[in-house]
Design a protein around this motif. Structure first.
Motif, mmCIF file in Angstrom:
data_model
loop_
_atom_site.group_PDB
_atom_site.id
_atom_site.type_symbol
_atom_site.label_atom_id
_atom_site.label_comp_id
_atom_site.label_asym_id
_atom_site.label_seq_id
_atom_site.Cartn_x
_atom_site.Cartn_y
_atom_site.Cartn_z
ATOM 1 N N PHE A 120 0.671 -1.295 -0.046
ATOM 2 C CA PHE A 120 -0.097 -0.111 0.070
ATOM 3 C C PHE A 120 1.000 1.131 -0.140
ATOM 4 C CE2 PHE A 120 -2.464 3.133 2.435
ATOM 5 C CZ PHE A 120 -3.304 3.596 1.488
ATOM 6 N N GLN A 121 0.900 2.077 -1.040
ATOM 7 C CA GLN A 121 1.471 3.330 -1.258
ATOM 8 C C GLN A 121 0.489 4.475 -1.325
ATOM 9 O OE1 GLN A 121 4.129 3.413 -4.420
ATOM 10 N NE2 GLN A 121 4.994 1.178 -3.679
ATOM 11 N N TYR A 122 0.605 5.637 -0.237
ATOM 12 C CA TYR A 122 -0.251 6.678 -0.200
ATOM 13 C C TYR A 122 0.403 8.058 -0.507
ATOM 14 C CZ TYR A 122 -3.561 9.980 1.827
ATOM 15 O OH TYR A 122 -4.256 11.084 1.901
ATOM 16 N N GLU A 123 -0.130 8.948 -1.119
ATOM 17 C CA GLU A 123 0.431 10.443 -1.384
ATOM 18 C C GLU A 123 -0.698 11.050 -1.345
ATOM 19 O OE1 GLU A 123 2.798 10.718 -4.976
ATOM 20 O OE2 GLU A 123 4.181 9.280 -4.519
ATOM 21 N N GLU A 124 -0.485 12.141 -0.812
ATOM 22 C CA GLU A 124 -1.413 13.595 -0.751
ATOM 23 C C GLU A 124 -0.979 14.847 -0.879
ATOM 24 O OE1 GLU A 124 -2.139 14.676 3.933
ATOM 25 O OE2 GLU A 124 -3.195 12.888 3.232
ATOM 26 N N GLU A 125 -1.383 15.574 -1.771
ATOM 27 C CA GLU A 125 -0.841 17.097 -1.931
ATOM 28 C C GLU A 125 -1.971 18.035 -1.685
ATOM 29 O OE1 GLU A 125 0.298 17.466 -6.095
ATOM 30 O OE2 GLU A 125 1.679 15.712 -5.872
ATOM 31 N N ILE A 126 -2.027 18.639 -0.527
ATOM 32 C CA ILE A 126 -2.922 19.513 0.099
ATOM 33 C C ILE A 126 -2.477 20.805 0.305
ATOM 34 C CG2 ILE A 126 -4.641 19.621 1.914
ATOM 35 C CD1 ILE A 126 -5.000 17.071 0.405
ATOM 36 N N PRO A 127 -2.779 21.809 -0.177
ATOM 37 C CA PRO A 127 -2.482 23.200 -0.038
ATOM 38 C C PRO A 127 -2.846 23.730 1.489
ATOM 39 C CG PRO A 127 -4.172 23.321 -1.570
ATOM 40 C CD PRO A 127 -3.833 21.848 -1.358
ATOM 41 N N ASN B 12 -12.832 2.646 -1.329
ATOM 42 C CA ASN B 12 -13.095 2.303 -2.493
ATOM 43 C C ASN B 12 -11.807 2.064 -3.488
ATOM 44 O OD1 ASN B 12 -15.683 1.577 -2.087
ATOM 45 N ND2 ASN B 12 -16.546 3.219 -3.761
ATOM 46 N N ALA B 13 -10.847 2.997 -3.374
ATOM 47 C CA ALA B 13 -9.787 3.135 -3.905
ATOM 48 C C ALA B 13 -8.882 1.754 -3.887
ATOM 49 C CB ALA B 13 -9.063 4.255 -3.902
ATOM 50 N N ILE B 14 -8.818 1.622 -2.445
ATOM 51 C CA ILE B 14 -8.076 0.319 -1.988
ATOM 52 C C ILE B 14 -8.838 -0.961 -2.319
ATOM 53 C CG2 ILE B 14 -7.215 -0.894 0.227
ATOM 54 C CD1 ILE B 14 -7.105 2.081 1.638
ATOM 55 N N GLY C 69 -0.134 -6.330 -7.963
ATOM 56 C CA GLY C 69 -0.421 -6.385 -6.520
ATOM 57 C C GLY C 69 -0.181 -5.225 -5.656
ATOM 58 N N THR C 70 0.338 -4.004 -6.030
ATOM 59 C CA THR C 70 0.642 -2.977 -5.466
ATOM 60 C C THR C 70 -0.791 -1.988 -5.504
ATOM 61 O OG1 THR C 70 1.441 -1.549 -7.270
ATOM 62 C CG2 THR C 70 3.088 -2.731 -5.737
ATOM 63 N N ILE C 71 -1.019 -1.208 -4.471
ATOM 64 C CA ILE C 71 -2.161 -0.417 -4.155
ATOM 65 C C ILE C 71 -1.709 1.094 -4.070
ATOM 66 C CG2 ILE C 71 -4.241 0.110 -3.035
ATOM 67 C CD1 ILE C 71 -4.282 -2.817 -1.899
ATOM 68 N N ASP D 132 -6.135 6.187 -7.981
ATOM 69 C CA ASP D 132 -5.866 4.900 -8.069
ATOM 70 C C ASP D 132 -5.286 4.384 -9.456
ATOM 71 O OD1 ASP D 132 -7.714 2.840 -9.255
ATOM 72 O OD2 ASP D 132 -8.950 4.005 -7.843
ATOM 73 N N ASP D 133 -4.292 3.651 -9.418
ATOM 74 C CA ASP D 133 -3.643 2.868 -10.556
ATOM 75 C C ASP D 133 -4.018 1.656 -10.683
ATOM 76 O OD1 ASP D 133 -1.931 5.230 -10.740
ATOM 77 O OD2 ASP D 133 -0.644 4.444 -9.576
ATOM 78 N N GLY D 134 -5.351 1.205 -10.352
ATOM 79 C CA GLY D 134 -6.000 -0.159 -10.593
ATOM 80 C C GLY D 134 -6.471 -0.380 -11.973
ATOM 81 N N ARG D 135 -7.099 -1.419 -12.097
ATOM 82 C CA ARG D 135 -7.393 -1.881 -13.554
ATOM 83 C C ARG D 135 -8.335 -1.237 -14.165
ATOM 84 N NH1 ARG D 135 -12.041 -4.577 -14.331
ATOM 85 N NH2 ARG D 135 -13.398 -5.176 -12.822
#
Length: 533
Positions: free
Chosen positions: A387-394, A413-415, A423-425, A448-451
Motif C-alpha cells: 500500500f502506497q499513499y500520497e497526498e498533495e494538500i495546499p 473504494n480505491a483500496i 499487486g500494489t495499491i 488509484d492505479d488499478g485496473r
C-alpha cells in the motif's frame, strides 16, 4: 384533494400578503397626501394670513400711538416757536421713518394748512377733496379718536393707508404708501387681498380673483368671498381660501391656487388605480403559480426530510468488509505483533468514535484529514509495503469546511478496487481551489492505479448517481455523492473517470467555505506532501 385545498389556502394567503403591502402603500400615500396638503396648503395659508393680519394691526397700532400728541400741543403756537416746532417735527419724522415704509406725515391747522409735514403740499386726491368729504373731513369729525382708512394718495392706482386723529386746533395723520404695504405683505406662495368693512378691495397682490366687468370700487368674487378654509372655484381654477378679520372690521384674505396640486393628486390616484387594475390579474396568476410552487415545495420538503434522515445513515457508514478485515488483522497481529495490534485498536477506536459522536456535521478539512490518517494507518498495517499513499494538500485548503469522513469511503473504494496488476495499491489524494461562475469550489481528487472499470460499468454507475438510486455496489461512492448534494445542493457531488488499464479518478466538488471552528493542523501544519508506504 388535500393538495388542492392546500393550494387554494396558499393562494389566499399569498393574495392577502400581496395585497397587504398594496394597502399599506395606499395608506401611506393617503397619509402623505393629507400631510402635504396640511403643510403646503392649510398651514402655509394660515401662517401667511396671520402674519399679514398681525403686520397690519401692528402698523395701525404703532401709527395711532404716534398721532397721540400731548394734550398741551398748541398748533397755533407752533408757527411762532421754532424750537418747539423743530422738536415735534423730529418726533413725527422719526415715527414716519421707523418702519422704513416711506410713510408721510402731515400736521394741519383748522384751516387745513400744513404746519409740519413731509411735503409742503398735500397729495392731490386728499387736498382736492370737497370740504365736507374725504379724509380731512372725517379727521375733523373724529373728535380726537384715531381713525384708519384707505385713501387715494401717492401710490395710485394703489390705495394708501391713512392713520390719524383730530387735535385741538387741527389734525395729524400718517400716510403709508400702498406699494410699500404690497411689498411687505407679498408672499411667493399665495396672494393676499385686504377688503374694508364694505367688502371693497383696498389692497390685492393679485387681481385675477376680482369680479369681472367692474371698476372702482373693486370687489372680491362671490365664490372666494363666501369661502373660508375650503376650496373655491373661480374662472375655471381652484383656490384654497382663508379669511381673518381685523379690529378695524377689515378682512385679510389669502388665496392659494391649488389646481395644479389637485391635478397631481388626481394623476397619482388614477395612476395607482390603473396600475392596481393591471397588477391584480398578474398578482392572481402569480399567487396561483406560487400556490402550486408551495404545494410542490411541501412535497419536496417531505422528500427532503426523508433525505435528511438518510444523511444520518450515510454519514460515516463504514463498509462491513473494512471492519471485518480490520478485526481479523487485529486478531492475528495480537500474537505476532502485539504493539502494532494495540495501535490498530486505538486507531480504529478513534475513527469509530469520531464517526459516531461528532456533534458538527461540517468540520475543518484539517480535522477530518487527521482522522483519515488514522484510517490509513490501519490500511498500512493490513497491506504493508503493498500500500502506497500520497497526498498533495495546499495549506489554504486545511481551513475549508467539509463533511466528516468525506474522503474515507472514497479511499476505501480505491483500496478495494485499485489493486494494480503487480499487486500494489497506490492511492493519491489532491486538493485544489477552482474558480466557478457562482463561487469558488474545493475539488478533492482521489486517484488509484488499478485496473479501472469497463465502459458499461462506468455508464451504469453514472446513471445511478444521476438518478440518486441507492446501489447495491459502490455504496461508499453513492453515500458521499448523496451527502454532498443534500448538504450543498445539486451543483456539488461526485464525478469520476475510469478506463480499463488506466485506473480510476474520483473528484469531489464542495463549496469553498471556511470552517466555523478551529481544528488541529495535520502533522504540525505541514501539508506539502505526505507519503505512506
Amino acid at each position: 384533494m388535500k393538495s388542492t385545498s392546500f393550494q387554494r389556502e396558499a393562494q389566499k394567503t399569498l393574495m392577502l400578503y400581496a395585497c397587504g403591502p398594496i394597502l399599506v402603500f395606499l395608506l401611506l400615500g393617503a397619509v402623505f397626501a393629507v400631510a402635504s396638503w396640511q403643510h403646503y396648503v392649510v398651514q402655509r395659508s394660515n401662517d401667511v394670513r396671520m402674519a399679514a393680519a398681525g403686520r397690519l394691526e401692528s402698523w395701525i397700532a404703532g401709527y395711532e400711538a404716534a398721532t397721540d400728541l400731548p394734550e398741551d400741543t398748541n398748533i397755533a403756537w407752533l408757527r411762532q416757536d421754532a424750537t418747539v416746532r423743530a422738536a415735534l417735527s423730529a418726533q413725527l419724522y422719526h415715527a414716519a421713518n421707523t418702519s422704513r415704509s416711506g410713510a408721510l406725515f402731515f400736521l394741519l391747522d383748522d384751516e387745513r394748512q400744513i404746519v409740519l409735514g413731509t411735503w409742503k403740499y398735500l397729495p392731490a386726491p386728499i387736498g382736492e377733496a370737497p370740504e365736507n368729504m374725504g379724509l380731512l373731513a372725517r379727521l375733523q369729525q373724529s373728535d380726537g379718536a384715531p381713525i384708519a382708512e384707505w385713501v387715494e394718495g401717492v401710490s395710485a392706482p394703489e390705495l394708501d393707508l391713512a392713520i390719524g386723529r383730530s387735535l385741538p386746533g387741527g389734525m395729524v395723520f400718517f400716510l403709508l404708501p400702498g406699494k410699500f404695504l404690497m411689498q411687505e405683505l407679498f408672499s411667493p406662495y399665495l396672494d393676499i387681498i385686504v377688503t374694508d368693512a364694505y367688502d371693497n378691495v383696498v389692497l390685492a397682490t393679485g387681481g385675477r380673483y376680482l369680479e369681472r366687468g367692474e371698476t372702482a370700487p373693486r370687489k372680491l368674487s362671490p365664490e372666494l368671498r363666501s369661502a373660508d378654509r375650503t376650496i373655491a372655484e373661480h374662472g375655471g381654477q381652484h383656490y384654497y381660501v382663508t379669511h381673518a378679520t381685523l379690529s378695524t372690521g377689515w378682512r385679510v384674505t389669502t388665496v392659494l391656487p391649488v389646481t395644479d396640486l389637485l391635478t397631481r393628486y388626481a394623476i397619482s390616484i388614477g395612476s395607482f388605480v390603473l396600475v392596481l387594475l393591471l397588477f391584480l390579474p398578474i398578482l392572481w396568476q402569480s399567487a396561483r403559480r406560487e400556490g402550486d410552487a408551495r404545494a410542490r415545495a411541501v412535497q419536496e420538503a417531505a422528500a427532503r426530510a426523508t433525505a435528511i434522515a438518510d444523511i444520518r445513515r450515510f454519514e460515516s457508514q463504514f463498509q462491513p468488509h473494512f471492519l471485518f478485515n480490520t478485526l481479523e488483522n487485529i486478531k492475528y497481529m495480537i500474537k505476532l505483533e502485539p504493539d502494532k495490534a494495540a495501535q490498530m485498536v486505538m486507531a480504529l477506536s478513534r475513527l469509530l468514535r469520531y464517526s459516531i459522536h461528532g456533534q458538527q456535521r461540517l468540520v475543518s478539512f484539517a480535522e477530518d484529514l487527521s482522522y483519515t490518517h488514522g484510517f490509513l494507518e490501519i490500511q498500512k498495517a493490513r497491506f504493508g509495503r503493498r500500500f502506497q499513499y500520497e497526498e498533495e494538500i495546499p495549506e489554504e485548503a486545511l481551513d475549508c469546511a467539509v463533511p466528516r469522513l468525506i474522503l474515507q469511503p472514497i479511499i476505501e473504494n480505491a483500496i478495494k478496487y485499485g489493486e494494480a496488476a503487480d499487486g500494489t495499491i497506490r492511492v493519491t489524494v489532491q486538493a485544489q481551489r477552482r474558480q466557478s461562475s457562482s463561487e469558488d469550489v474545493l475539488m478533492l481528487t482521489v486517484r488509484d492505479d488499478g485496473r479501472g472499470m469497463e465502459p458499461e460499468e462506468s455508464e451504469r454507475l453514472r446513471d445511478l448517481l444521476a438518478r440518486a438510486e441507492d446501489p447495491a455496489n459502490h455504496t461508499g461512492l453513492y453515500n458521499v455523492h448523496r451527502r454532498l448534494q443534500l448538504l450543498f445542493g445539486a451543483l456539488y457531488g461526485v464525478q469520476f473517470q475510469s478506463a480499463i488499464g488506466k485506473g480510476t479518478i474520483v473528484i469531489l466538488t464542495l463549496p469553498w467555505r471556511h470552517a466555523q471552528t478551529s481544528a488541529p493542523l495535520v502533522e504540525g501544519g505541514r501539508a506539502a506532501k505526505r507519503r505512506g508506504e
